[in-house]
Design a protein around this motif. Structure first.
Motif, PDB file in Angstrom:
ATOM      1  N   GLN A   1       4.661  -2.720  -6.453  1.00  0.00           N
ATOM      2  CA  GLN A   1       6.085  -2.423  -6.307  1.00  0.00           C
ATOM      3  C   GLN A   1       6.283  -1.803  -4.915  1.00  0.00           C
ATOM      4  OE1 GLN A   1       8.445  -1.430  -9.746  1.00  0.00           O
ATOM      5  NE2 GLN A   1       9.245   0.396  -8.729  1.00  0.00           N
ATOM      6  N   PRO A   2       6.193  -2.632  -3.872  1.00  0.00           N
ATOM      7  CA  PRO A   2       6.386  -2.117  -2.511  1.00  0.00           C
ATOM      8  C   PRO A   2       7.848  -1.736  -2.308  1.00  0.00           C
ATOM      9  CG  PRO A   2       6.157  -4.511  -2.482  1.00  0.00           C
ATOM     10  CD  PRO A   2       5.906  -4.072  -3.890  1.00  0.00           C
TER      11      PRO A   2
ATOM     12  N   THR B   1       1.866 -10.807  14.654  1.00  0.00           N
ATOM     13  CA  THR B   1       1.128 -11.913  14.027  1.00  0.00           C
ATOM     14  C   THR B   1       1.583 -12.211  12.603  1.00  0.00           C
ATOM     15  OG1 THR B   1      -0.614 -10.501  13.101  1.00  0.00           O
ATOM     16  CG2 THR B   1      -0.891 -11.252  15.383  1.00  0.00           C
ATOM     17  N   GLY B   2       2.195 -11.219  11.957  1.00  0.00           N
ATOM     18  CA  GLY B   2       2.570 -11.376  10.561  1.00  0.00           C
ATOM     19  C   GLY B   2       1.443 -11.079   9.598  1.00  0.00           C
ATOM     20  N   ALA B   3       0.263 -10.789  10.110  1.00  0.00           N
ATOM     21  CA  ALA B   3      -0.885 -10.484   9.239  1.00  0.00           C
ATOM     22  C   ALA B   3      -0.624  -9.191   8.475  1.00  0.00           C
ATOM     23  CB  ALA B   3      -2.152 -10.352  10.068  1.00  0.00           C
ATOM     24  N   ALA B   4      -0.973  -9.199   7.185  1.00  0.00           N
ATOM     25  CA  ALA B   4      -0.734  -8.043   6.325  1.00  0.00           C
ATOM     26  C   ALA B   4      -2.034  -7.605   5.676  1.00  0.00           C
ATOM     27  CB  ALA B   4       0.312  -8.366   5.268  1.00  0.00           C
ATOM     28  N   ARG B   5      -2.184  -6.288   5.513  1.00  0.00           N
ATOM     29  CA  ARG B   5      -3.382  -5.716   4.898  1.00  0.00           C
ATOM     30  C   ARG B   5      -2.971  -4.674   3.865  1.00  0.00           C
ATOM     31  NH1 ARG B   5      -6.178  -2.280   8.073  1.00  0.00           N
ATOM     32  NH2 ARG B   5      -4.400  -1.924   9.457  1.00  0.00           N
ATOM     33  N   ARG B   6      -3.805  -4.515   2.859  1.00  0.00           N
ATOM     34  CA  ARG B   6      -3.617  -3.481   1.847  1.00  0.00           C
ATOM     35  C   ARG B   6      -4.666  -2.403   2.081  1.00  0.00           C
ATOM     36  NH1 ARG B   6      -0.840  -3.523  -2.788  1.00  0.00           N
ATOM     37  NH2 ARG B   6      -1.366  -2.008  -4.410  1.00  0.00           N
ATOM     38  N   VAL B   7      -4.222  -1.169   2.298  1.00  0.00           N
ATOM     39  CA  VAL B   7      -5.161  -0.086   2.592  1.00  0.00           C
ATOM     40  C   VAL B   7      -4.904   1.087   1.648  1.00  0.00           C
ATOM     41  CG1 VAL B   7      -5.340  -0.791   5.011  1.00  0.00           C
ATOM     42  CG2 VAL B   7      -3.674   0.957   4.364  1.00  0.00           C
ATOM     43  N   LEU B   8      -5.903   1.941   1.531  1.00  0.00           N
ATOM     44  CA  LEU B   8      -5.851   3.138   0.686  1.00  0.00           C
ATOM     45  C   LEU B   8      -5.487   2.806  -0.763  1.00  0.00           C
ATOM     46  CD1 LEU B   8      -4.116   5.605   3.197  1.00  0.00           C
ATOM     47  CD2 LEU B   8      -6.563   5.428   2.667  1.00  0.00           C
ATOM     48  N   ASP B   9      -5.897   1.621  -1.213  1.00  0.00           N
ATOM     49  CA  ASP B   9      -5.665   1.207  -2.601  1.00  0.00           C
ATOM     50  C   ASP B   9      -6.464   2.117  -3.528  1.00  0.00           C
ATOM     51  OD1 ASP B   9      -6.347  -0.180  -5.152  1.00  0.00           O
ATOM     52  OD2 ASP B   9      -5.125  -1.778  -4.314  1.00  0.00           O
TER      53      ASP B   9
ATOM     54  N   ILE C   1      -0.919   1.538   0.566  1.00  0.00           N
ATOM     55  CA  ILE C   1      -0.022   1.305   1.692  1.00  0.00           C
ATOM     56  C   ILE C   1      -0.305  -0.091   2.217  1.00  0.00           C
ATOM     57  CG2 ILE C   1       0.573   1.976   4.053  1.00  0.00           C
ATOM     58  CD1 ILE C   1      -0.046   4.860   3.289  1.00  0.00           C
ATOM     59  N   ILE C   2       0.752  -0.836   2.491  1.00  0.00           N
ATOM     60  CA  ILE C   2       0.641  -2.179   3.069  1.00  0.00           C
ATOM     61  C   ILE C   2       0.985  -2.075   4.550  1.00  0.00           C
ATOM     62  CG2 ILE C   2       1.591  -4.517   3.060  1.00  0.00           C
ATOM     63  CD1 ILE C   2       2.134  -4.070   0.021  1.00  0.00           C
ATOM     64  N   VAL C   3       0.135  -2.639   5.386  1.00  0.00           N
ATOM     65  CA  VAL C   3       0.336  -2.632   6.832  1.00  0.00           C
ATOM     66  C   VAL C   3       0.602  -4.062   7.293  1.00  0.00           C
ATOM     67  CG1 VAL C   3      -0.631  -2.018   9.081  1.00  0.00           C
ATOM     68  CG2 VAL C   3      -1.235  -0.671   7.049  1.00  0.00           C
ATOM     69  N   ILE C   4       1.723  -4.276   7.971  1.00  0.00           N
ATOM     70  CA  ILE C   4       2.080  -5.605   8.473  1.00  0.00           C
ATOM     71  C   ILE C   4       2.160  -5.566   9.990  1.00  0.00           C
ATOM     72  CG2 ILE C   4       3.786  -7.465   8.467  1.00  0.00           C
ATOM     73  CD1 ILE C   4       4.672  -6.559   5.719  1.00  0.00           C
ATOM     74  N   ASP C   5       1.479  -6.495  10.637  1.00  0.00           N
ATOM     75  CA  ASP C   5       1.537  -6.614  12.083  1.00  0.00           C
ATOM     76  C   ASP C   5       2.820  -7.347  12.471  1.00  0.00           C
ATOM     77  OD1 ASP C   5       1.033  -8.063  14.751  1.00  0.00           O
ATOM     78  OD2 ASP C   5      -0.685  -6.717  14.638  1.00  0.00           O
TER      79      ASP C   5
ATOM     80  N   ASP D   1       3.451   1.175  -1.599  1.00  0.00           N
ATOM     81  CA  ASP D   1       3.414   0.408  -2.850  1.00  0.00           C
ATOM     82  C   ASP D   1       3.031   1.364  -3.971  1.00  0.00           C
ATOM     83  OD1 ASP D   1       2.963  -1.251  -5.007  1.00  0.00           O
ATOM     84  OD2 ASP D   1       1.658  -2.652  -3.940  1.00  0.00           O
ATOM     85  N   GLU D   2       4.011   1.692  -4.820  1.00  0.00           N
ATOM     86  CA  GLU D   2       3.768   2.680  -5.861  1.00  0.00           C
ATOM     87  C   GLU D   2       3.066   2.108  -7.080  1.00  0.00           C
ATOM     88  OE1 GLU D   2       7.614   4.298  -6.584  1.00  0.00           O
ATOM     89  OE2 GLU D   2       8.445   2.438  -7.361  1.00  0.00           O
ATOM     90  N   ASN D   3       2.950   0.785  -7.181  1.00  0.00           N
ATOM     91  CA  ASN D   3       2.142   0.126  -8.218  1.00  0.00           C
ATOM     92  C   ASN D   3       2.590   0.457  -9.642  1.00  0.00           C
ATOM     93  OD1 ASN D   3      -1.091   0.309  -9.657  1.00  0.00           O
ATOM     94  ND2 ASN D   3      -0.169  -1.594  -8.991  1.00  0.00           N
ATOM     95  N   ILE D   4       3.901   0.453  -9.858  1.00  0.00           N
ATOM     96  CA  ILE D   4       4.392   0.591 -11.236  1.00  0.00           C
ATOM     97  C   ILE D   4       5.306  -0.576 -11.602  1.00  0.00           C
ATOM     98  CG2 ILE D   4       4.159   3.099 -11.364  1.00  0.00           C
ATOM     99  CD1 ILE D   4       7.261   3.196 -10.922  1.00  0.00           C
ATOM    100  N   GLY D   5       5.112  -1.718 -10.930  1.00  0.00           N
ATOM    101  CA  GLY D   5       5.791  -2.932 -11.339  1.00  0.00           C
ATOM    102  C   GLY D   5       5.162  -3.471 -12.617  1.00  0.00           C
ATOM    103  N   PRO D   6       5.579  -4.638 -13.081  1.00  0.00           N
ATOM    104  CA  PRO D   6       5.024  -5.202 -14.315  1.00  0.00           C
ATOM    105  C   PRO D   6       3.495  -5.251 -14.304  1.00  0.00           C
ATOM    106  CG  PRO D   6       6.907  -6.485 -13.589  1.00  0.00           C
ATOM    107  CD  PRO D   6       6.617  -5.509 -12.499  1.00  0.00           C
TER     108      PRO D   6
END
Length: 375
Positions: A149-150, A187-195, A180-184, A166-171
């Motif tokens: 749930q970003p 380039t449009g490249a996206a990463r998921r960090v501190l999951d 936290i999602i990081v988007i460049d 991303d609080e992660n309380i979606g379905p």
């Protein structure tokens, strides 16, 4: 600090609103009602020319996802009606929106969580000066996960990155994979960090409003206390520190933006660079001013809190009608604005009897220093 020209139309809106609200003193610690609306307001964004753009809170599944304020009591679809109309054969629409923020160029960046009609989550940029689509950034798996749930965003022009909480309380989510999602930007490249990191997941602390612990059906069918992961996120005006926190928790964290944007840092090393910054209550939105004061929407106490240079939390203002203060942002007019979404008054938290009611309020108040619209 550069001066931003105020939009004359929005200035007239403000004047009209002030005429029907309790007057606030031109100093911190007082709030006034700026708008009274028929649907729940989620997050708020201001463009450089002072247009107020807001999401209708997705908790209530509104038909109109995003709107532009046209008077203290009226609004119109933003960016238009077509983008607020889900349809088959395309994803060029807004499906499920809470978080949004404007940059200094007048592009409003809208987070589409995507799970209402099961489309890929995306970040939509709408150029308000040219009135056209700027760009779409996608957040497919594994950038988003089951339960993603970003819903809140920081725009970092210095490092050319977006940081999304991303609080992660979606379905299917329970906050345990908040991140936290990081988007460049380039380039449009996206990463998921501190999951699942200690700094992003919720603490086992109930959210209590008016003596009532908020609960939802658990996986076993029994009621369990709702726990919300990484929710608010902001960044200082020098783009040095990113501040963030789970809604459910007593800790505000920070990390250097240079570290958060560094793709070479592994998960363990990145986690080591997260610093616990201060105590806090259960809170939703975050914003910051030029002096580095951090403002928090304290969802349990119908108040706005502040954390100053001493790293100590204190209540800045409160109002009995500020039920579940949610999105908070600065405006070019020198005020900060905050929505009262009434989420805690919904029927699911009161044995099926809805206590939320119109009007839904947007407040404004004078911060201790001017704020920055993309924070």
């Amino acid at each position: 600090m550069k001066t931003v020209r105020r939009n004359l139309i929005c200035a007239s809106i403000a004047a009209a609103c002030l005429g029907g609200a309790a007057q606030a003193e031109d100093r911190g610690g007082k709030a006034e009602i700026f708008a009274r609306l028929p649907q729940s307001v989620g997050n708020i964004a201001f463009t450089p020319d002072n247009q107020l753009i807001f999401s209708h809170h997705p908790f209530y599944e509104p038909d109109l996802r995003v709107a532009r304020l046209t008077s203290p009591t009226t609004f119109e679809p933003f960016p238009n009606a077509e983008w607020n109309a889900p349809r088959k054969g395309t994803d060029q629409y807004l499906d499920n929106v809470l978080g949004l923020r404007s940059d200094e160029s007048g592009v409003v960046w809208i987070i589409d969580m995507g799970f209402r009609t099961r489309i890929t989550p995306k970040l939509v940029g709408w150029n308000t000066r040219a009135n056209k689509l700027e760009r779409i950034y996608y957040m497919p798996e594994p950038v988003t996960v089951a339960g993603s749930q970003p819903q809140d965003i920081v725009i970092d022009q210095k490092h050319r990155k977006f940081y999304i909480a991303d609080e992660n309380i979606g379905p299917g989510g329970d906050g345990s994979h908040a991140a936290i999602i990081v988007i460049d930007m380039d380039t449009g490249a996206a990463r998921r960090v501190l999951d699942g990191d200690r700094s992003t997941v919720p603490e086992n602390i109930p959210i209590t409003v008016d003596g009532n612990d908020l609960t939802v059906p658990g996986k076993d069918g029994k009621q369990s206390v709702i726990k919300v992961g990484c929710d608010g996120i902001t960044m200082d005006v020098n783009s040095e520190w990113v501040y963030f926190a789970p809604l459910s928790g007593r800790s505000l964290y920070r990390i250097k933006a240079a570290d958060l944007s560094n793709e070479k840092l592994g998960s363990e090393e990145l986690s080591k660079r997260v610093e616990r910054y201060s105590d806090k209550p259960n809170n939703g939105g975050l914003s910051i001013d030029y002096a580095g004061n951090i403002y928090l929407t304290a969802v349990e106490s119908k108040s706005i809190g502040i954390i100053g240079a001493d790293r100590k939390y204190r209540t800045y203002l409160n109002d009995p009608d500020m039920v579940w203060p949610d999105g908070i942002t600065a405006s070019p007019d020198g005020y900060m604005y905050v929505s009262a979404s009434q989420v805690s008054a919904a029927a699911m938290f009161h044995n099926g009897k809805a206590e939320n009611k119109t009007p839904y309020l947007i407040y404004r108040f004078k911060p201790e220093a001017a704020g920055y619209i993309s924070r």
